[in-house]
Scaffold this active site. Structure first.
Site, short mmCIF file in Angstrom:
data_model
loop_
_atom_site.label_atom_id
_atom_site.label_comp_id
_atom_site.label_asym_id
_atom_site.label_seq_id
_atom_site.Cartn_x
_atom_site.Cartn_y
_atom_site.Cartn_z
N SER A 154 48.02 80.62 28.23
CA SER A 154 48.60 79.43 27.61
C SER A 154 47.47 78.63 26.99
O SER A 154 46.30 78.82 27.35
CB SER A 154 49.29 78.57 28.68
N TYR A 167 49.60 74.90 37.04
CA TYR A 167 49.84 75.77 35.88
C TYR A 167 48.52 76.02 35.15
O TYR A 167 48.20 77.15 34.78
CB TYR A 167 50.85 75.07 34.95
P1 NAD Z 1 61.05 81.61 29.96
O1 NAD Z 1 61.26 80.75 31.14
O2 NAD Z 1 62.05 81.56 28.88
O3 NAD Z 1 60.87 83.14 30.39
C1 NAD Z 1 60.14 83.52 31.53
C2 NAD Z 1 60.79 84.75 32.14
O4 NAD Z 1 60.04 85.11 33.31
C3 NAD Z 1 62.23 84.48 32.60
O5 NAD Z 1 63.09 85.49 32.13
C4 NAD Z 1 62.12 84.48 34.12
O6 NAD Z 1 63.30 84.92 34.77
C5 NAD Z 1 60.95 85.42 34.36
N1 NAD Z 1 60.31 85.21 35.66
C6 NAD Z 1 59.94 84.03 36.20
N2 NAD Z 1 59.44 84.21 37.45
C7 NAD Z 1 59.48 85.55 37.68
C8 NAD Z 1 59.09 86.35 38.78
N3 NAD Z 1 58.61 85.80 39.91
N4 NAD Z 1 59.23 87.69 38.68
C9 NAD Z 1 59.75 88.26 37.55
N5 NAD Z 1 60.16 87.53 36.49
C10 NAD Z 1 60.02 86.18 36.54
O7 NAD Z 1 59.61 81.19 29.39
P2 NAD Z 1 58.69 81.80 28.22
O8 NAD Z 1 58.25 80.68 27.38
O9 NAD Z 1 59.34 82.96 27.58
O10 NAD Z 1 57.43 82.25 29.09
C11 NAD Z 1 56.74 83.47 28.89
C12 NAD Z 1 55.27 83.29 29.22
O11 NAD Z 1 54.64 82.43 28.25
C13 NAD Z 1 54.99 82.65 30.57
O12 NAD Z 1 53.91 83.30 31.21
C14 NAD Z 1 54.62 81.22 30.22
O13 NAD Z 1 53.82 80.60 31.19
C15 NAD Z 1 53.89 81.44 28.91
N6 NAD Z 1 53.82 80.24 28.08
C16 NAD Z 1 54.96 79.59 27.70
C17 NAD Z 1 54.85 78.46 26.88
C18 NAD Z 1 56.07 77.72 26.38
O14 NAD Z 1 55.91 76.63 25.84
N7 NAD Z 1 57.28 78.25 26.51
C19 NAD Z 1 53.60 78.00 26.49
C20 NAD Z 1 52.46 78.69 26.90
C21 NAD Z 1 52.58 79.81 27.68
#
Ligand code: NAD
Length: 267
Positions: A154, A167
């Protein structure tokens, strides 16, 4: 001809958001996809995670592109569940060429007010979970003397992000893990890179908006205030980065953290 013809990608958190977008981008370039997700709510975070229906939707959308897809339920904190999913992928789809460590959660709170359980859940899912998936897949990749590992950090992995210390620490850890594994695995022709999104338009932001007690639009404005060139980043933008890292186009790149953050990290 697709950039990933004949390849198999194992993607965690593939039921929705950036994981689903990466799955579809890779499938569109010829890859078969193993979609691994917890598909239920956990004690932490406090917002809804994905459902089995979400995972089935990802699978159906991959199949509509003419590729094979597997729906695999499991928690990235559980090595036995990961190993079972990896074994099923190899026996059904043949190999794992690409591991995408995308599953993750978010949460907010002042550093001194966070509960130990919140810290532990965050570090267990967002950092230890990445290591556990690598641990399960690396022996297979070493055996084949080939592989690609991509992990989602991130912008919080390169900056201090107040009110999300757990985080932030987990995401700094993902970059450390990436740079370390890149060195350990280069002799086996395995490339290891990370992606650092800015604020991306997924269920995670919907969940954070709820925690902030704000409407989605207001929270999105707040959470993207550091971006220089855009508001919410579409998941397809980070998927394009994942596709590049998974393809031969990036064959000279390893140990790299690719920022898709609207310029936030430069502030
Ligand atoms: P999201 O919440 O839409 O998707 C995350 C997915 O991970 C979900 O389908 C959830 O069910 C799954 N998940 C969560 N915990 C889990 C576990 N213990 N075991 C298996 N699956 C699990 O969010 P996203 O934005 O698609 O996130 C994807 C990645 O990007 C993450 O690592 C997040 O930290 C990172 N990220 C997101 C953002 C943002 O703004 N959305 C910014 C920077 C980084």
């Amino acid at each position: 001809m697709g950039k990933l013809d004949g390849k198999v990608a194992f993607i965690t958190g593939a039921a929705r958001g950036q994981g689903r977008a990466a799955a579809l981008a890779m499938a569109a370039e010829g890859a078969d996809i193993a979609c691994f997700d917890v598909c239920k709510n956990l004690d932490y975070p406090y917002y809804d995670l994905s459902s089995k229906e979400d995972l089935e939707t990802t699978v159906a959308e991959i199949e509509a592109l003419g590729r094979k897809a597997l729906a695999l339920s499991g928690d990235v904190r559980n090595l036995a569940e990961i190993k079972a999913a990896v074994d099923e992928t190899i026996s059904t789809l043949g190999n794992i060429d690409i591991l995408v460590n995308n599953a993750g959660i978010a949460g907010l709170g002042a550093a001194h007010e966070l509960k130990e359980e919140e810290w532990d859940a965050m570090l267990d899912i967002n950092l230890k979970g990445v290591w556990l998936c690598c641990k399960a897949v690396i022996p297979h990749m070493i055996g084949r003397q080939s592989g690609i590992i991509i992990s989602y950090s991130s912008v919080a992995g390169v900056k201090g992000l107040p009110f999300a210390i757990h985080y932030t620490c987990a995401k700094w850890g993902v970059i450390g893990l990436t740079k370390t594994l890149a060195q350990e695995l280069a002799p086996y022709k395995i490339r290891v890179n990370s992606i650092s999104p800015g604020t991306c338009d997924t269920g995670m932001v919907v969940g954070l908006a709820e925690e902030m007690g704000m409407e989605h639009e207001e929270a999105a404005k707040e959470l993207t205030s550091g971006h220089l060139i855009c508001q919410l980043i579409p998941p397809e933008a980070t998927a394009a980065a994942a596709l590049w890292l998974a393809s031969d186009d990036s064959r000279y790149v390893t140990g790299h953290n690719l920022l898709v953050d609207g310029g936030w990290s430069s502030t």
